[in-house]
Design an enzyme around this catalytic site. Structure first.
Site, PDB file in Angstrom:
ATOM      1  N   LYS A 133       0.887  -1.162   0.000  1.00 28.34           N
ATOM      2  CA  LYS A 133       0.000   0.000   0.000  1.00 28.34           C
ATOM      3  C   LYS A 133       0.923   1.209   0.000  1.00 28.34           C
ATOM      4  CE  LYS A 133      -4.165   1.822   0.175  1.00 28.34           C
ATOM      5  NZ  LYS A 133      -5.210   1.659  -0.861  1.00 28.34           N
TER       6      LYS A 133
ATOM      7  N   ASP B 291      -2.344 -12.404   5.260  1.00 28.68           N
ATOM      8  CA  ASP B 291      -3.390 -13.096   6.018  1.00 28.68           C
ATOM      9  C   ASP B 291      -4.716 -12.977   5.264  1.00 28.68           C
ATOM     10  OD1 ASP B 291      -4.684 -14.352   8.262  1.00 28.68           O
ATOM     11  OD2 ASP B 291      -5.409 -12.373   8.855  1.00 28.68           O
TER      12      ASP B 291
HETATM   13  C1  IPM Z   1      -3.695 -17.647   9.789  1.00 27.09           C
HETATM   14  C2  IPM Z   1      -4.593 -17.316  10.950  1.00 27.09           C
HETATM   15  C3  IPM Z   1      -3.742 -16.741  12.055  1.00 27.09           C
HETATM   16  C4  IPM Z   1      -3.135 -15.460  11.554  1.00 27.09           C
HETATM   17  C5  IPM Z   1      -4.477 -16.513  13.389  1.00 27.09           C
HETATM   18  C6  IPM Z   1      -5.200 -17.748  13.861  1.00 27.09           C
HETATM   19  C7  IPM Z   1      -3.542 -15.996  14.442  1.00 27.09           C
HETATM   20  O1  IPM Z   1      -5.610 -16.472  10.550  1.00 27.09           O
HETATM   21  O2  IPM Z   1      -2.780 -18.470   9.974  1.00 27.09           O
HETATM   22  O3  IPM Z   1      -3.906 -17.094   8.707  1.00 27.09           O
HETATM   23  O4  IPM Z   1      -3.773 -14.404  11.602  1.00 27.09           O
HETATM   24  O5  IPM Z   1      -1.992 -15.502  11.097  1.00 27.09           O
HETATM   25 MG    MG Z   2      -5.660 -16.109   8.443  1.00 29.64          MG
END
Ligand code: IPM
Ligand code: MG
Length: 355
Positions: free
Chosen positions: A190, A246
């Site tokens: 971004k 994520d």
């Molecule tokens: C992932 C999950 C994790 C993250 C969580 C459960 C901490 O969403 O592995 O993508 O946010 O990394």
């Molecule tokens: Mg995740």
């Protein structure tokens, strides 16, 4: 003897871990790796038993192991806990303590499952992309962080931070991965708004000079999200920050129809933790209906990346493809005209194809 640490975790984690172990044992019979296993409890169940989601003993086992397999962590039972001891802390703790900075999340469509996707056939047919998410930095770990009193109310804050070496090493991983694929990297940032990701872009461009054979493009994360849904086939390797990765990896996962199919690897060189992308699915835990294929495909990644045996990895992937071709489906990918099987039946079917 190579040691594999097993972290079954919560919800459906133990069920899918059993199937992963089944596959590891079957592949060991063929290739004589000599695997040994050691249990390392993590997540909410570990909290209940030992008072912490990542007990010291478990971290120790994970750190001395050649590879870690993790089922899933979390569940509504532990949501009221303080963030410092929530099950998710086990994942973040393992990633950080083992410095597993490179998260590989491939999204590949198995053609028999094409109708499981919510998108049109022509959009998703042939999708084969790899999201490489930076996993030990960025806003997930940046300091300062917290919630404090502020003008009679509160103020919450987290910090997005990346250093040049952190960006360099993940960029290298992405270019190296692209060389083994279609030689295209799209870096997602971004940079129009966030200085930190402006630096990200500059460093990626610099590292790219060492990889002239790879084509590099850049996208802002909002556009990348749109492009991923509009025309996912344009992507080969996507490299991005912890937070953007994520989000984008969940979107990429859904292109293939089911989160129940997607494996992942979190790597630092050969050292790695392997886990299905799906969560602990507490609503179906203990029913024996979870899809073990993401776990089984995570085992394939383990053999490829931690045990230098891409051939054994490919054997597992082919066995999964054959089982799907024959029409066997777990509940999440079931459709009319196919045959519904349980978690353990699915594992047995893959073992049968392997041997
Ligand atoms: C992932 C999950 C994790 C993250 C969580 C459960 C901490 O969403 O592995 O993508 O946010 O990394
Ligand atoms: Mg995740």
């Amino acid at each position: 003897m190579p040691l594999i640490a097993l972290c079954p975790g919560d919800g459906i984690g133990p069920e899918v871990t059993s199937e992963a172990v089944k596959i590891l044992k079957a592949i060991d019979e063929k290739h004589s790796f000599g695997f040994e296993f050691e249990d390392a409890p993590v997540g909410g169940t570990a909290y209940d038993e030992f008072g912490h989601p990542l007990p010291d003993k478990s971290l120790e086992i994970a750190q001395k192991a050649d590879a870690v397999f993790l089922g899933a962590v979390g569940g509504p039972k532990w949501e009221p806990l303080d963030i410092s001891v929530r099950p998710e802390k086990a994942l973040l703790g393992l990633r950080s303590a083992m410095d597993l900075y490179a998260n590989f999340r491939p999204a590949k469509l198995f053609s028999p499952l094409i109708d499981a996707s919510t998108l049109k056939r022509e959009v998703v047919e042939g999708v084969d992309l790899l999201v490489i998410r930076e996993l030990t930095g960025g806003i997930y770990f940046g300091e300062p962080r917290g919630v404090e009193d502020f003008e009679g109310g509160k103020r919450g804050f987290n910090t997005l931070v990346y250093t040049t070496p952190e960006i360099e090493r993940i960029a290298r991983v992405a270019f190296e991965a692209a060389i083994k694929r279609d030689k295209r990297v799209c870096s997602v940032d971004k940079a129009n708004v966030l200085e930190c990701t402006e630096l990200w872009r500059e460093v990626v461009i610099e590292v790219h000079k060492d990889y002239p054979q790879v084509e590099l493009s850049h996208m802002y994360v909002d556009n990348a999200t749109m492009q991923l849904i509009r025309n996912p086939k344009q992507f080969d390797v996507i490299v991005t920050t912890n937070m953007f990765g994520d989000i984008l990896s969940d979107a990429a996962a859904m292109l293939t129809g089911s989160l129940g199919m997607l494996p992942s690897a979190s790597l630092n060189g050969k050292k790695g933790m392997y886990e299905p992308v799906h969560g602990s699915a507490p609503d179906i835990a203990g029913e024996g209906i979870a899809n073990p294929l993401a776990s089984i495909l995570s085992v394939a990644m383990m053999l490829t990346y931690s045990f230098d045996n891409p051939q054994a990895g490919a054997e597992i992937e082919n066995a999964v493809a054959k089982v799907l071709d024959k029409g066997y489906r777990s509940a999440d990918i079931y459709s009319d005209g196919t045959q519904k099987v349980s978690t353990s039946e699915m594992g047995d079917l893959v073992v049968k194809e392997l041997s």
